[in-house]
Scaffold this motif. Structure first.
Motif, PDB file in Angstrom:
ATOM      1  N   UNK A  31       0.856  -1.179   0.000  1.00 47.51           N
ATOM      2  CA  UNK A  31       0.000   0.000   0.000  1.00 47.51           C
ATOM      3  C   UNK A  31       0.893   1.231   0.000  1.00 47.51           C
ATOM      4  N   UNK A  32       0.388   2.320  -0.570  1.00 50.63           N
ATOM      5  CA  UNK A  32       1.159   3.548  -0.683  1.00 50.63           C
ATOM      6  C   UNK A  32       0.473   4.656   0.109  1.00 50.63           C
ATOM      7  N   UNK A  33       1.270   5.364   0.899  1.00 53.79           N
ATOM      8  CA  UNK A  33       0.794   6.489   1.690  1.00 53.79           C
ATOM      9  C   UNK A  33       1.698   7.682   1.431  1.00 53.79           C
ATOM     10  N   UNK A  34       1.170   8.866   1.659  1.00 54.23           N
ATOM     11  CA  UNK A  34       1.972  10.087   1.646  1.00 54.23           C
ATOM     12  C   UNK A  34       1.782  10.734   3.006  1.00 54.23           C
ATOM     13  N   UNK A  35       2.909  11.020   3.669  1.00 57.01           N
ATOM     14  CA  UNK A  35       2.853  11.601   5.006  1.00 57.01           C
ATOM     15  C   UNK A  35       3.791  12.787   5.109  1.00 57.01           C
ATOM     16  N   UNK A  36       3.386  13.768   5.922  1.00 54.09           N
ATOM     17  CA  UNK A  36       4.208  14.960   6.077  1.00 54.09           C
ATOM     18  C   UNK A  36       5.113  14.907   7.302  1.00 54.09           C
ATOM     19  N   UNK A  37       5.321  13.707   7.832  1.00 55.88           N
ATOM     20  CA  UNK A  37       6.192  13.516   8.980  1.00 55.88           C
ATOM     21  C   UNK A  37       6.703  12.079   8.998  1.00 55.88           C
ATOM     22  N   UNK A  38       7.653  11.792   9.852  1.00 53.49           N
ATOM     23  CA  UNK A  38       8.182  10.435   9.996  1.00 53.49           C
ATOM     24  C   UNK A  38       8.019   9.980  11.441  1.00 53.49           C
ATOM     25  N   UNK A  39       7.473   8.793  11.604  1.00 49.93           N
ATOM     26  CA  UNK A  39       7.311   8.151  12.906  1.00 49.93           C
ATOM     27  C   UNK A  39       7.186   6.661  12.641  1.00 49.93           C
ATOM     28  N   UNK A  40       6.311   5.976  13.364  1.00 54.69           N
ATOM     29  CA  UNK A  40       5.998   4.569  13.133  1.00 54.69           C
ATOM     30  C   UNK A  40       4.650   4.509  12.433  1.00 54.69           C
ATOM     31  N   UNK A  41       4.605   3.844  11.281  1.00 59.47           N
ATOM     32  CA  UNK A  41       3.406   3.805  10.443  1.00 59.47           C
ATOM     33  C   UNK A  41       2.826   2.397  10.369  1.00 59.47           C
ATOM     34  N   UNK A  42       1.543   2.339  10.014  1.00 62.69           N
ATOM     35  CA  UNK A  42       0.877   1.060   9.811  1.00 62.69           C
ATOM     36  C   UNK A  42      -0.369   1.280   8.967  1.00 62.69           C
ATOM     37  N   UNK A  43      -0.641   0.331   8.078  1.00 60.98           N
ATOM     38  CA  UNK A  43      -1.878   0.358   7.313  1.00 60.98           C
ATOM     39  C   UNK A  43      -2.990  -0.285   8.119  1.00 60.98           C
ATOM     40  N   UNK A  44      -4.168   0.329   8.098  1.00 60.10           N
ATOM     41  CA  UNK A  44      -5.310  -0.192   8.845  1.00 60.10           C
ATOM     42  C   UNK A  44      -6.565  -0.110   7.991  1.00 60.10           C
ATOM     43  N   UNK A  45      -7.562  -0.844   8.418  1.00 60.84           N
ATOM     44  CA  UNK A  45      -8.878  -0.759   7.794  1.00 60.84           C
ATOM     45  C   UNK A  45      -9.869  -0.314   8.850  1.00 60.84           C
ATOM     46  N   UNK A  46     -10.672   0.662   8.484  1.00 65.76           N
ATOM     47  CA  UNK A  46     -11.760   1.100   9.345  1.00 65.76           C
ATOM     48  C   UNK A  46     -13.013   0.437   8.807  1.00 65.76           C
ATOM     49  N   UNK A  47     -13.610  -0.423   9.617  1.00 66.55           N
ATOM     50  CA  UNK A  47     -14.773  -1.196   9.184  1.00 66.55           C
ATOM     51  C   UNK A  47     -16.056  -0.528   9.657  1.00 66.55           C
ATOM     52  N   UNK A  48     -17.041  -0.527   8.794  1.00 65.37           N
ATOM     53  CA  UNK A  48     -18.334   0.058   9.118  1.00 65.37           C
ATOM     54  C   UNK A  48     -19.403  -1.019   9.033  1.00 65.37           C
ATOM     55  N   UNK A  49     -20.265  -1.075  10.038  1.00 68.39           N
ATOM     56  CA  UNK A  49     -21.394  -1.994   9.977  1.00 68.39           C
ATOM     57  C   UNK A  49     -22.432  -1.408   9.030  1.00 68.39           C
ATOM     58  N   UNK A  50     -23.080  -2.253   8.236  1.00 65.78           N
ATOM     59  CA  UNK A  50     -24.091  -1.726   7.320  1.00 65.78           C
ATOM     60  C   UNK A  50     -25.253  -1.130   8.099  1.00 65.78           C
ATOM     61  N   UNK A  51     -25.939  -0.184   7.488  1.00 68.26           N
ATOM     62  CA  UNK A  51     -27.088   0.456   8.097  1.00 68.26           C
ATOM     63  C   UNK A  51     -28.246  -0.530   8.054  1.00 68.26           C
ATOM     64  N   UNK A  52     -28.629  -1.036   9.232  1.00 66.35           N
ATOM     65  CA  UNK A  52     -29.726  -2.018   9.297  1.00 66.35           C
ATOM     66  C   UNK A  52     -31.031  -1.378   9.725  1.00 66.35           C
ATOM     67  N   UNK A  53     -31.006  -0.051   9.893  1.00 66.45           N
ATOM     68  CA  UNK A  53     -32.210   0.673  10.288  1.00 66.45           C
ATOM     69  C   UNK A  53     -33.104   0.839   9.046  1.00 66.45           C
TER      70      UNK A  53
END
Length: 127
Positions: free
Chosen positions: A98-120
């Motif tokens: 995966x490719x990211x662009x960041x304006x600083x250097x530290x410790x990085x990691x790729x993540x996924x933010x999961x969303x539950x479907x709208x069941x309403x």
């Protein structure tokens, strides 16, 4: 000249807590001057970071019962002890990186933010 602040980037990567929604291993990028870590942040031109994905995981993977995940480029902020995303932007991914662009250097990691479907179903009377 590189900007410098007292931001603590010297936390050992083994001390960084790893969340469960990760799609890459942690990648720590730092510059050193003798024995001191140089803090690099607020760059006018972001640095491109390529992170290998964990085997068998892709940013487009979808879990049962969840909407399509949002891929995030995150970094560990040792001051807040949290994974954050400000200053980093997800660019794209392949089957292996995966490719990211960041304006600083530290410790990085790729993540996924999961969303539950709208069941309403609305619950009210439609017009």
């Amino acid at each position: 000249l590189l900007p410098q602040t007292p931001y603590n980037t010297s936390i050992p990567i083994s001390d960084v807590p790893i969340p469960t929604n990760t799609i890459s291993d942690a990648l720590s990028l730092t510059f050193h001057n003798s024995s001191n870590v140089i803090s690099i942040h607020d760059l006018a031109h972001p640095i491109t970071i390529y992170m290998p994905l964990r085997p068998g995981v892709a940013p487009t993977d979808q879990l049962d019962g969840c909407d399509t995940p949002t891929t995030l480029c995150s970094y560990y902020n040792p001051t807040s002890s949290k994974w954050e995303t400000n200053g980093c932007t997800y660019v794209n991914s392949s089957s292996t990186h995966m490719t990211c662009k960041c304006n600083h250097l530290t410790t990085f990691m790729g993540m996924q933010q999961l969303f539950l479907p709208n069941t309403n179903n609305g619950g009210g009377s439609g017009g």
